[in-house]
Design an enzyme around this catalytic site. Structure first.
Site, PDB file in Angstrom:
ATOM      1  CG  MET A  26      -1.937  -1.164   1.143  1.00 38.76           C
ATOM      2  SD  MET A  26      -3.446  -0.887   2.062  1.00 38.76           S
ATOM      3  CE  MET A  26      -2.810  -0.621   3.703  1.00 38.76           C
ATOM      4  N   GLY A  27       2.172   1.084  -0.305  1.00 39.40           N
ATOM      5  CA  GLY A  27       3.064   2.240  -0.368  1.00 39.40           C
ATOM      6  C   GLY A  27       3.533   2.681   1.003  1.00 39.40           C
ATOM      7  CG  LEU A  29       7.072   1.281  -0.494  1.00 40.48           C
ATOM      8  CD1 LEU A  29       7.766   0.854  -1.776  1.00 40.48           C
ATOM      9  CD2 LEU A  29       6.061   0.221  -0.070  1.00 40.48           C
ATOM     10  CG  HIS A  33       7.062  -2.112   2.335  1.00 34.32           C
ATOM     11  ND1 HIS A  33       6.948  -1.049   3.207  1.00 34.32           N
ATOM     12  CD2 HIS A  33       5.849  -2.709   2.319  1.00 34.32           C
ATOM     13  CE1 HIS A  33       5.721  -0.999   3.677  1.00 34.32           C
ATOM     14  NE2 HIS A  33       5.025  -1.995   3.164  1.00 34.32           N
ATOM     15  CG  ASP A 147       0.269  -7.095   7.850  1.00 32.30           C
ATOM     16  OD1 ASP A 147      -0.254  -6.504   8.813  1.00 32.30           O
ATOM     17  OD2 ASP A 147       0.972  -6.525   7.006  1.00 32.30           O
ATOM     18  CG  MET A 181      11.078  -1.582  10.368  1.00 31.50           C
ATOM     19  SD  MET A 181      12.220  -1.545   8.984  1.00 31.50           S
ATOM     20  CE  MET A 181      13.756  -1.387   9.894  1.00 31.50           C
ATOM     21  CB  SER A 182       4.291  -0.808  11.043  1.00 31.06           C
ATOM     22  OG  SER A 182       3.007  -0.331  10.695  1.00 31.06           O
TER      23      SER A 182
HETATM   24  O1  PAF Z   1      -0.302  -5.785   3.436  1.00 33.00           O
HETATM   25  C1  PAF Z   1      -0.701  -4.845   2.696  1.00 33.00           C
HETATM   26  O2  PAF Z   1      -0.007  -3.850   2.470  1.00 33.00           O
HETATM   27  C2  PAF Z   1      -2.080  -4.935   2.073  1.00 33.00           C
HETATM   28  O3  PAF Z   1      -2.989  -5.551   2.933  1.00 33.00           O
HETATM   29  C3  PAF Z   1      -2.075  -5.597   0.697  1.00 33.00           C
HETATM   30  C4  PAF Z   1      -1.635  -7.051   0.782  1.00 33.00           C
HETATM   31  C5  PAF Z   1      -1.162  -4.842  -0.251  1.00 33.00           C
HETATM   32  C6  PAF Z   1      -3.493  -5.596   0.099  1.00 33.00           C
HETATM   33  O4  PAF Z   1      -3.969  -4.299  -0.036  1.00 33.00           O
END
Ligand code: PAF
Length: 283
Positions: A26-27, A29, A33, A147, A181-182
């Site tokens: 979802m950006g 980053l 990521h 997640d 990290m989040s």
């Molecule tokens: O983990 C995430 O960033 C989101 O839940 C995903 C997997 C990109 C779906 O929108």
């Protein structure tokens, strides 16, 4: 690195590719990521990342509007990490008509933990991930263990819909003090940031206790909730589960996960630690 915004451009760019490795995001980053992109590079080529803040997975009153949109900075990080293609559609491109078909994940995986506190969230996640899989048609897709419940939902989505996609799990990256990290860590003020490691410390305490022989799983989880509440947190849950099913551990469980979600002020943090039981085989 190509930056594409439409499904038609994406399909044209990926035509004929059969080894694509995909990292949906979802950006906003961070290094976590980037580590998923680096992992993707080991599993396929080209490496495709998506950046899409998916309205379907945010509930009323959640942070969809204020979720940080940082496309330019994100593209810089992805390019430096060796990503080949970024797909960054807008909402109208992903949902040209109201999405009236959706994926309803099984209750056994989503009826509890985050699924209970964020009704409809995993429905939105599974729906957008299925759409992204259909667009990108990857051979491999990489998801973070941060997640954890989402990771299991996606594995089950792939299994039950017979998708020819291997799901690879990336480890959670942590700041030096242990905070996972989040993107949402950016919401924490300085004082909250100092307290934020407490959730991970409580989860690590439970892991240590269980690895030393503690079997009162409900008792240790309740104690962690109490500690967090006394420190000013609002706790959604702290739970020990079987890492493969997210059900309560049974005597046959050999791989456990301790998961927590709690609020510091206006910010909801989640974290988890998975571990094998001593003397047993980890699966
Ligand atoms: O983990 C995430 O960033 C989101 O839940 C995903 C997997 C990109 C779906 O929108």
């Amino acid at each position: 690195m190509q930056l594409l915004h439409t499904a038609a451009e994406l399909r044209a760019a990926l035509a004929g590719q059969s080894k694509t490795a995909f990292v949906p995001t979802m950006g906003n980053l961070h290094a976590g990521h980037v580590s998923l992109v680096e992992l993707a590079k080991q599993h396929g080529q080209p490496v495709v990342a998506s950046i899409f803040v998916n309205p379907l997975q945010f509930g009323a009153g959640e942070d969809f509007e204020r979720y940080p949109r940082t496309l330019e900075a994100d593209c810089g990080k992805l390019e430096a990490a060796g990503c080949d293609l970024v797909f960054a559609p807008d909402v109208a491109e992903m949902y040209p008509v109201p999405q009236s078909f959706s994926v309803q994940p099984c209750r056994s995986l989503t009826g509890e933990l985050d699924g209970a506190f964020r009704p409809g969230h995993f429905n939105g996640v599974a729906t957008v991930v299925l759409k992204l899989f259909n667009l990108v048609q990857p051979r491999v897709a990489v998801f973070g263990k941060k997640d954890y419940q989402q990771l299991l939902v996606i594995r089950e989505l792939v299994r039950q819909f017979n998708l020819p996609i291997e799901i690879v799990a990336g480890d959670t990256l942590r700041d030096p003090d242990g905070l996972a990290m989040s993107s949402r860590n950016a919401y924490l003020d300085a004082s909250e940031r100092m307290q934020a490691t407490r959730l991970q410390q409580e989860l690590a305490g439970i892991r240590a206790a269980v690895q030393s022989g503690e079997r009162d799983f409900a008792g240790v989880s309740a104690a962690a909730c109490r500690h967090l509440k006394m420190a000013g947190w609002r706790v959604d849950y702290v739970e020990l589960r079987d890492a493969g099913t997210l059900q309560l551990p049974t005597p046959a469980s050999t791989h456990l996960v301790v998961l927590g979600a709690a609020w510091l002020g206006q910010t909801r943090l989640i974290d988890n630690l998975d571990f094998g039981l001593p003397g047993r085989v980890e699966v």
